[in-house]
Design a protein around this motif. Structure first.
Motif, PDB file in Angstrom:
ATOM      1  N   LYS A  49      30.247  46.309  27.211  1.00 47.67           N
ATOM      2  CA  LYS A  49      29.975  45.210  28.028  1.00 47.67           C
ATOM      3  C   LYS A  49      30.777  44.140  27.970  1.00 47.67           C
ATOM      4  CE  LYS A  49      24.867  45.628  27.684  1.00 47.67           C
ATOM      5  NZ  LYS A  49      23.664  44.783  27.286  1.00 47.67           N
ATOM      6  N   GLU A  50      31.640  43.904  26.863  1.00 44.42           N
ATOM      7  CA  GLU A  50      32.724  42.914  26.647  1.00 44.42           C
ATOM      8  C   GLU A  50      33.736  43.207  27.735  1.00 44.42           C
ATOM      9  OE1 GLU A  50      31.888  44.800  23.549  1.00 44.42           O
ATOM     10  OE2 GLU A  50      30.280  43.656  23.767  1.00 44.42           O
ATOM     11  N   MET A  53      32.839  42.392  30.989  1.00 40.23           N
ATOM     12  CA  MET A  53      32.950  40.975  31.312  1.00 40.23           C
ATOM     13  C   MET A  53      34.520  40.360  31.435  1.00 40.23           C
ATOM     14  SD  MET A  53      29.987  39.926  31.646  1.00 40.23           S
ATOM     15  CE  MET A  53      30.207  38.233  31.544  1.00 40.23           C
ATOM     16  N   GLU A  54      35.257  41.007  30.565  1.00 42.69           N
ATOM     17  CA  GLU A  54      36.695  40.733  30.598  1.00 42.69           C
ATOM     18  C   GLU A  54      37.361  41.097  31.935  1.00 42.69           C
ATOM     19  OE1 GLU A  54      38.768  42.623  27.380  1.00 42.69           O
ATOM     20  OE2 GLU A  54      37.527  41.291  25.942  1.00 42.69           O
ATOM     21  N   SER A 103      28.271  50.980  34.096  1.00 41.14           N
ATOM     22  CA  SER A 103      29.103  50.223  35.160  1.00 41.14           C
ATOM     23  C   SER A 103      29.635  51.118  36.250  1.00 41.14           C
ATOM     24  CB  SER A 103      30.370  49.642  34.531  1.00 41.14           C
ATOM     25  OG  SER A 103      31.287  49.311  35.422  1.00 41.14           O
TER      26      SER A 103
END
Length: 103
Positions: A49-50, A53-54, A103
């Protein structure tokens, strides 16, 4: 005074071309092991998830568990899960729990 043959812009009729031969060279095909370009596009892939987001903020591509590299930009809920990502995710410790996301 110049003659019509001195005109640099005048096109000269071309002489008939002599018959030519064409040689064909045999060469070995270099086949790279690649999946079809559209195969990964039909699946939702597992990515942290990180990283998603990045990527959303920077526009940098992410790398899925299966190795696909792309910039996420679609709703993963509309696609089936990539079987390769799913298999790798299940072999990881705690398969089914954790910070990975489709994703």
């Amino acid at each position: 005074m110049s003659s019509p043959t001195d005109d640099p812009f005048r096109t000269q009729p071309e002489a008939p071309a002599a018959p030519s031969r064409t040689a064909v060279l045999d060469r070995e095909e270099q086949v790279e092991e690649q999946a079809s370009p559209g195969d990964h596009e039909r699946f939702a892939h597992y990515v942290k998830k990180e990283r998603i987001m990045e990527s959303a903020l920077s526009g940098d591509p992410v790398i899925a568990l299966c190795g696909k590299v792309w910039v996420p930009g679609r709703d993963p809920k509309r696609f089936p899960v990539c079987p390769t990502c799913k298999e790798i995710y299940e072999t990881l410790s705690g398969g089914g729990k954790g910070g990975d996301d489709k994703s």
